[in-house]
Design a protein around this motif. Structure first.
Motif, PDB file in Angstrom:
ATOM      1  N   ILE A 108       0.279  -9.191  -0.555  1.00  0.00           N
ATOM      2  CA  ILE A 108      -0.347  -8.034   0.093  1.00  0.00           C
ATOM      3  C   ILE A 108      -1.779  -7.929  -0.387  1.00  0.00           C
ATOM      4  N   GLU A 109      -2.689  -7.783   0.564  1.00  0.00           N
ATOM      5  CA  GLU A 109      -4.108  -7.637   0.255  1.00  0.00           C
ATOM      6  C   GLU A 109      -4.649  -6.424   1.003  1.00  0.00           C
ATOM      7  N   ALA A 110      -5.489  -5.631   0.328  1.00  0.00           N
ATOM      8  CA  ALA A 110      -6.204  -4.550   1.013  1.00  0.00           C
ATOM      9  C   ALA A 110      -7.237  -5.209   1.921  1.00  0.00           C
ATOM     10  N   ALA A 111      -7.283  -4.789   3.186  1.00  0.00           N
ATOM     11  CA  ALA A 111      -8.203  -5.403   4.142  1.00  0.00           C
ATOM     12  C   ALA A 111      -9.644  -5.049   3.845  1.00  0.00           C
ATOM     13  N   ALA A 112      -9.885  -3.904   3.217  1.00  0.00           N
ATOM     14  CA  ALA A 112     -11.250  -3.487   2.894  1.00  0.00           C
ATOM     15  C   ALA A 112     -11.837  -4.435   1.868  1.00  0.00           C
ATOM     16  N   HIS A 113     -13.085  -4.851   2.105  1.00  0.00           N
ATOM     17  CA  HIS A 113     -13.726  -5.808   1.194  1.00  0.00           C
ATOM     18  C   HIS A 113     -14.185  -5.136  -0.095  1.00  0.00           C
ATOM     19  N   GLY A 130      18.368  -9.953   4.451  1.00  0.00           N
ATOM     20  CA  GLY A 130      17.305  -8.972   4.594  1.00  0.00           C
ATOM     21  C   GLY A 130      17.240  -8.095   3.367  1.00  0.00           C
ATOM     22  N   GLY A 131      16.664  -6.916   3.560  1.00  0.00           N
ATOM     23  CA  GLY A 131      16.597  -5.959   2.476  1.00  0.00           C
ATOM     24  C   GLY A 131      15.237  -5.315   2.369  1.00  0.00           C
ATOM     25  N   SER A 132      15.147  -4.362   1.439  1.00  0.00           N
ATOM     26  CA  SER A 132      13.945  -3.550   1.296  1.00  0.00           C
ATOM     27  C   SER A 132      13.371  -3.622  -0.102  1.00  0.00           C
ATOM     28  N   VAL A 133      12.040  -3.460  -0.166  1.00  0.00           N
ATOM     29  CA  VAL A 133      11.295  -3.302  -1.410  1.00  0.00           C
ATOM     30  C   VAL A 133      10.307  -2.164  -1.178  1.00  0.00           C
ATOM     31  N   SER A 134       9.681  -1.680  -2.243  1.00  0.00           N
ATOM     32  CA  SER A 134       8.698  -0.609  -2.079  1.00  0.00           C
ATOM     33  C   SER A 134       7.290  -1.133  -2.338  1.00  0.00           C
ATOM     34  N   PHE A 135       6.328  -0.429  -1.749  1.00  0.00           N
ATOM     35  CA  PHE A 135       4.905  -0.716  -1.953  1.00  0.00           C
ATOM     36  C   PHE A 135       4.185   0.615  -2.014  1.00  0.00           C
ATOM     37  N   SER A 136       3.362   0.805  -3.040  1.00  0.00           N
ATOM     38  CA  SER A 136       2.613   2.045  -3.192  1.00  0.00           C
ATOM     39  C   SER A 136       1.151   1.804  -2.853  1.00  0.00           C
ATOM     40  N   ALA A 137       0.701   2.379  -1.742  1.00  0.00           N
ATOM     41  CA  ALA A 137      -0.698   2.264  -1.341  1.00  0.00           C
ATOM     42  C   ALA A 137      -1.528   3.203  -2.205  1.00  0.00           C
ATOM     43  N   THR A 138      -2.525   2.661  -2.890  1.00  0.00           N
ATOM     44  CA  THR A 138      -3.346   3.461  -3.790  1.00  0.00           C
ATOM     45  C   THR A 138      -4.555   4.067  -3.094  1.00  0.00           C
ATOM     46  N   GLU A 139      -4.842   3.602  -1.866  1.00  0.00           N
ATOM     47  CA  GLU A 139      -5.919   4.166  -1.067  1.00  0.00           C
ATOM     48  C   GLU A 139      -5.518   4.099   0.399  1.00  0.00           C
ATOM     49  N   GLU A 140      -6.075   5.007   1.201  1.00  0.00           N
ATOM     50  CA  GLU A 140      -5.825   4.963   2.633  1.00  0.00           C
ATOM     51  C   GLU A 140      -6.658   3.823   3.196  1.00  0.00           C
ATOM     52  N   ALA A 141      -5.963   2.805   3.706  1.00  0.00           N
ATOM     53  CA  ALA A 141      -6.654   1.604   4.172  1.00  0.00           C
ATOM     54  C   ALA A 141      -5.704   0.758   5.006  1.00  0.00           C
ATOM     55  N   ASP A 142      -6.266  -0.252   5.634  1.00  0.00           N
ATOM     56  CA  ASP A 142      -5.448  -1.282   6.258  1.00  0.00           C
ATOM     57  C   ASP A 142      -5.071  -2.280   5.173  1.00  0.00           C
ATOM     58  N   TYR A 143      -3.809  -2.658   5.144  1.00  0.00           N
ATOM     59  CA  TYR A 143      -3.326  -3.674   4.228  1.00  0.00           C
ATOM     60  C   TYR A 143      -2.822  -4.832   5.066  1.00  0.00           C
ATOM     61  N   VAL A 144      -3.021  -6.042   4.560  1.00  0.00           N
ATOM     62  CA  VAL A 144      -2.517  -7.226   5.248  1.00  0.00           C
ATOM     63  C   VAL A 144      -1.354  -7.765   4.435  1.00  0.00           C
ATOM     64  N   LEU A 145      -0.212  -7.874   5.102  1.00  0.00           N
ATOM     65  CA  LEU A 145       1.013  -8.397   4.503  1.00  0.00           C
ATOM     66  C   LEU A 145       1.182  -9.825   4.994  1.00  0.00           C
ATOM     67  N   PHE A 146       1.073 -10.770   4.077  1.00  0.00           N
ATOM     68  CA  PHE A 146       1.285 -12.183   4.395  1.00  0.00           C
ATOM     69  C   PHE A 146       2.698 -12.555   3.995  1.00  0.00           C
ATOM     70  N   THR A 147       3.390 -13.296   4.846  1.00  0.00           N
ATOM     71  CA  THR A 147       4.729 -13.775   4.500  1.00  0.00           C
ATOM     72  C   THR A 147       4.769 -15.293   4.622  1.00  0.00           C
ATOM     73  N   GLY A 148       5.559 -15.900   3.775  1.00  0.00           N
ATOM     74  CA  GLY A 148       5.726 -17.349   3.784  1.00  0.00           C
ATOM     75  C   GLY A 148       6.859 -17.796   4.685  1.00  0.00           C
ATOM     76  N   ALA A 149       7.455 -16.864   5.428  1.00  0.00           N
ATOM     77  CA  ALA A 149       8.508 -17.172   6.399  1.00  0.00           C
ATOM     78  C   ALA A 149       8.308 -16.244   7.593  1.00  0.00           C
ATOM     79  N   ASP A 150       8.659 -16.727   8.770  1.00  0.00           N
ATOM     80  CA  ASP A 150       8.566 -15.901   9.972  1.00  0.00           C
ATOM     81  C   ASP A 150       9.779 -14.977   9.981  1.00  0.00           C
ATOM     82  N   VAL A 151       9.602 -13.808   9.396  1.00  0.00           N
ATOM     83  CA  VAL A 151      10.699 -12.853   9.250  1.00  0.00           C
ATOM     84  C   VAL A 151      10.236 -11.493   9.765  1.00  0.00           C
ATOM     85  N   GLN A 152      11.140 -10.803  10.414  1.00  0.00           N
ATOM     86  CA  GLN A 152      10.849  -9.469  10.933  1.00  0.00           C
ATOM     87  C   GLN A 152      10.608  -8.515   9.772  1.00  0.00           C
ATOM     88  N   VAL A 153       9.608  -7.624   9.933  1.00  0.00           N
ATOM     89  CA  VAL A 153       9.305  -6.645   8.897  1.00  0.00           C
ATOM     90  C   VAL A 153       9.110  -5.274   9.550  1.00  0.00           C
TER      91      VAL A 153
END
Length: 161
Positions: A150-155, A73-96
């Motif tokens: 990671i993708e911002a959900a807003a189009h 396991g372990g942690s990384v950081s992500f800085s959201a540049t706008e208030e929005a929904d973000y979609v986190l896609f993973t290539g493995a079924d792992v708890q987040v």
């Protein structure tokens, strides 16, 4: 005058057809980057300080996980540049789990373990985030690494899709 109105109507229709279903497009985007990259390798940390950063920059991050209680396991950081929904896609079924800069848990709005768009998506998590730094913690899992997009959900994110 009628020609201008017709032109405006045709342009609006073309834009709507070109954008299509936002959810479908974001899955296509997630699939594309999970499959083809570009990619960067980062290391997760067992602590929540001095974290490697992942971004919503149309890139796959291959995160090398570390030993934690119960597996990897372990942690990384992500800085959201706008208030929005973000979609986190993973290539493995792992708890987040996600925490904001104040250490408060950010609830995941929606989680799925697949997408009809491609087999590479093993996790699809929609996360409402406020502007600022967030900690993404993965695991425990038997996997030694996890690929993340990671993708911002807003189009209207200003990116070509």
């Amino acid at each position: 005058m009628n020609l201008k109105l017709l032109s405006a109507a045709l342009l609006s229709t073309a834009l709507l057809i070109g954008c299509g279903d936002e959810e479908e497009n974001i899955d296509v985007e997630g699939c594309e980057h999970l499959k083809e990259g570009p990619s960067s390798t980062v290391n997760a940390s067992a602590t929540t300080t001095n974290l490697s950063q992942v971004k919503d920059d149309h890139r796959r991050y291959d995160i090398s996980l570390v030993d934690v209680t119960g597996g990897k396991g372990g942690s990384v950081s992500f800085s959201a540049t706008e208030e929005a929904d973000y979609v986190l896609f993973t290539g493995a079924d792992v708890q987040v789990a996600i925490k904001d800069a104040n250490g408060q848990t950010v609830a995941i709005e929606d989680s799925k373990t697949s997408s009809s768009e491609c087999a590479e998506i093993k996790g699809r998590h929609t996360i409402p985030m406020k502007v600022g730094l967030h900690t993404l913690t993965f695991g425990p899992t038997p996997q030694a690494s996890v690929s993340v997009v990671i993708e911002a959900a807003a189009h209207d994110d200003g990116h070509e899709h």
